[in-house]
Design an enzyme around this catalytic site. Sequence first.
Site, PDB file in Angstrom:
ATOM      1  N   THR A 167      22.803  26.977  77.276  1.00 42.73           N
ATOM      2  CA  THR A 167      22.557  26.617  79.062  1.00 42.73           C
ATOM      3  C   THR A 167      24.280  27.708  78.836  1.00 42.73           C
ATOM      4  O   THR A 167      24.877  27.373  78.301  1.00 42.73           O
ATOM      5  CB  THR A 167      22.686  25.409  78.820  1.00 42.73           C
ATOM      6  N   ARG A 195       8.560  22.260  77.338  1.00 41.41           N
ATOM      7  CA  ARG A 195       9.189  21.163  77.154  1.00 41.41           C
ATOM      8  C   ARG A 195      10.729  21.502  77.523  1.00 41.41           C
ATOM      9  O   ARG A 195      11.244  22.704  78.097  1.00 41.41           O
ATOM     10  CB  ARG A 195       9.946  21.192  75.741  1.00 41.41           C
ATOM     11  N   VAL A 196      10.828  20.793  78.658  1.00 42.23           N
ATOM     12  CA  VAL A 196      11.967  20.430  79.445  1.00 42.23           C
ATOM     13  C   VAL A 196      12.926  20.335  79.375  1.00 42.23           C
ATOM     14  O   VAL A 196      12.873  18.791  79.147  1.00 42.23           O
ATOM     15  CB  VAL A 196      12.233  20.469  80.824  1.00 42.23           C
ATOM     16  N   GLY A 197      14.639  20.834  79.208  1.00 43.65           N
ATOM     17  CA  GLY A 197      15.752  19.757  78.942  1.00 43.65           C
ATOM     18  C   GLY A 197      16.375  19.307  80.600  1.00 43.65           C
ATOM     19  O   GLY A 197      15.575  18.349  81.134  1.00 43.65           O
ATOM     20  N   ASP A 198      17.645  19.046  80.194  1.00 39.84           N
ATOM     21  CA  ASP A 198      18.370  18.444  81.196  1.00 39.84           C
ATOM     22  C   ASP A 198      18.625  19.229  82.723  1.00 39.84           C
ATOM     23  O   ASP A 198      18.960  19.012  83.630  1.00 39.84           O
ATOM     24  CB  ASP A 198      19.727  17.516  80.973  1.00 39.84           C
ATOM     25  N   THR A 218      25.842  21.208  79.165  1.00 36.87           N
ATOM     26  CA  THR A 218      25.021  21.971  78.424  1.00 36.87           C
ATOM     27  C   THR A 218      25.125  21.588  76.361  1.00 36.87           C
ATOM     28  O   THR A 218      26.057  20.530  76.920  1.00 36.87           O
ATOM     29  CB  THR A 218      25.955  23.566  77.911  1.00 36.87           C
ATOM     30  N   GLY A 219      23.844  21.571  75.937  1.00 33.78           N
ATOM     31  CA  GLY A 219      23.967  20.573  74.578  1.00 33.78           C
ATOM     32  C   GLY A 219      22.669  20.715  74.364  1.00 33.78           C
ATOM     33  O   GLY A 219      21.877  20.777  75.936  1.00 33.78           O
ATOM     34  N   GLY A 221      19.559  18.734  76.098  1.00 37.95           N
ATOM     35  CA  GLY A 221      18.686  18.497  77.236  1.00 37.95           C
ATOM     36  C   GLY A 221      18.461  16.766  76.945  1.00 37.95           C
ATOM     37  O   GLY A 221      18.634  16.055  77.738  1.00 37.95           O
TER      38      GLY A 221
HETATM   39  N1  GLY Z   1      20.856  21.987  77.458  1.00 37.39           N
HETATM   40  C1  GLY Z   1      19.239  22.635  77.450  1.00 37.39           C
HETATM   41  C2  GLY Z   1      18.105  22.355  77.113  1.00 37.39           C
HETATM   42  O1  GLY Z   1      18.188  21.022  75.979  1.00 37.39           O
HETATM   43  O2  GLY Z   1      16.928  22.822  77.062  1.00 37.39           O
END
Ligand code: GLY
Length: 308
Positions: A167, A195-198, A218-219, A221
């Site tokens: 990110t 899939r969706v993260g943070d 960032t990292g 999610g």
């Molecule tokens: N930080 C981005 C994700 O895990 O999608």
Amino acid sequence: MTVAMIVHGGAWAIPDDQVDAHARGCLTAVRTGYAILRDGGSALDAVEAAIRVMEDDPIFDAGRGSCLTRDGEVELDASLMDGATLNVGAVACVKHIAQPIHLARLVLESPHVLLVGEGAERFAQQHGMPLCANEDLIVERERAIWQEYQRRGHTHLGDAFEPRADTVGAVALDASGNIAAGLSTGGTPNKLPGRVGDVPLVGCGFYADNAVGGVACTGFGEAIARMALAHRTMQGLEAGLTPAEAAERAIQTLAARVSGTAGLIVVDRLGRVGFAYNTKRMARAFLTEGMARPYVAVDRTEWKEPED
Ligand code: GLY
């Protein structure tokens, strides 16, 4: 009133031969955003412009150059928050948008908070944003990484798995005291489709409030979302910690509670900046009033332009 601009080009194990490109990309992004602030522009415009620079640069895991899903496609998430109004705009799982941060801006300016998939893309078209082919977002480097995942039949490439990049994000304070924070990402390599993260989750990957400050993460999610990491960092600022202290404490708590690996950048309402990360590297740059030149780093020490 002071102004401040900080960006990150993502955490994780940025390969040695990509360090300079990450540093240069962050440098261009921070200069772009800072120029807007210096000329009296808004924090929202500065954050959007800085992130657009990084979405357009294929070295980053955002826009063109993003990592691929298990289906071999790019799926993008982005978000933007206005600390003056607490308005939020976010998009997730878009496949045909080269600059999702602009789509997030359009969502922010609408009554909505989060649009996903085809509905988000239809909204983009209705607001004059062109769609692109998914293929246009894919670069050869990422196709080769994806092929390696398929060849090995692994979710991750090894026990010591850390992706090559993550990110991009930005936080700004403008001369009117407004704070904005934003993110854009292709997510994690070989992620499950859908899939969706943070990144599009308010309080997880990002937050901005003029009364306190702004945060962009960032990292991984999943870990960031479980900890509501941006919100947690804001709580540190509210408790009187400096941005550097709040960032460090949030990352330590993430590691202690969910074994998470991540990084984050912070600006407080006074224009002080901070960052922390527990990944191998995190590309980042900041410029605040009174600094002669931007600070840029990928490792623990400041990055210097290599001499020819
Ligand atoms: N930080 C981005 C994700 O895990 O999608």
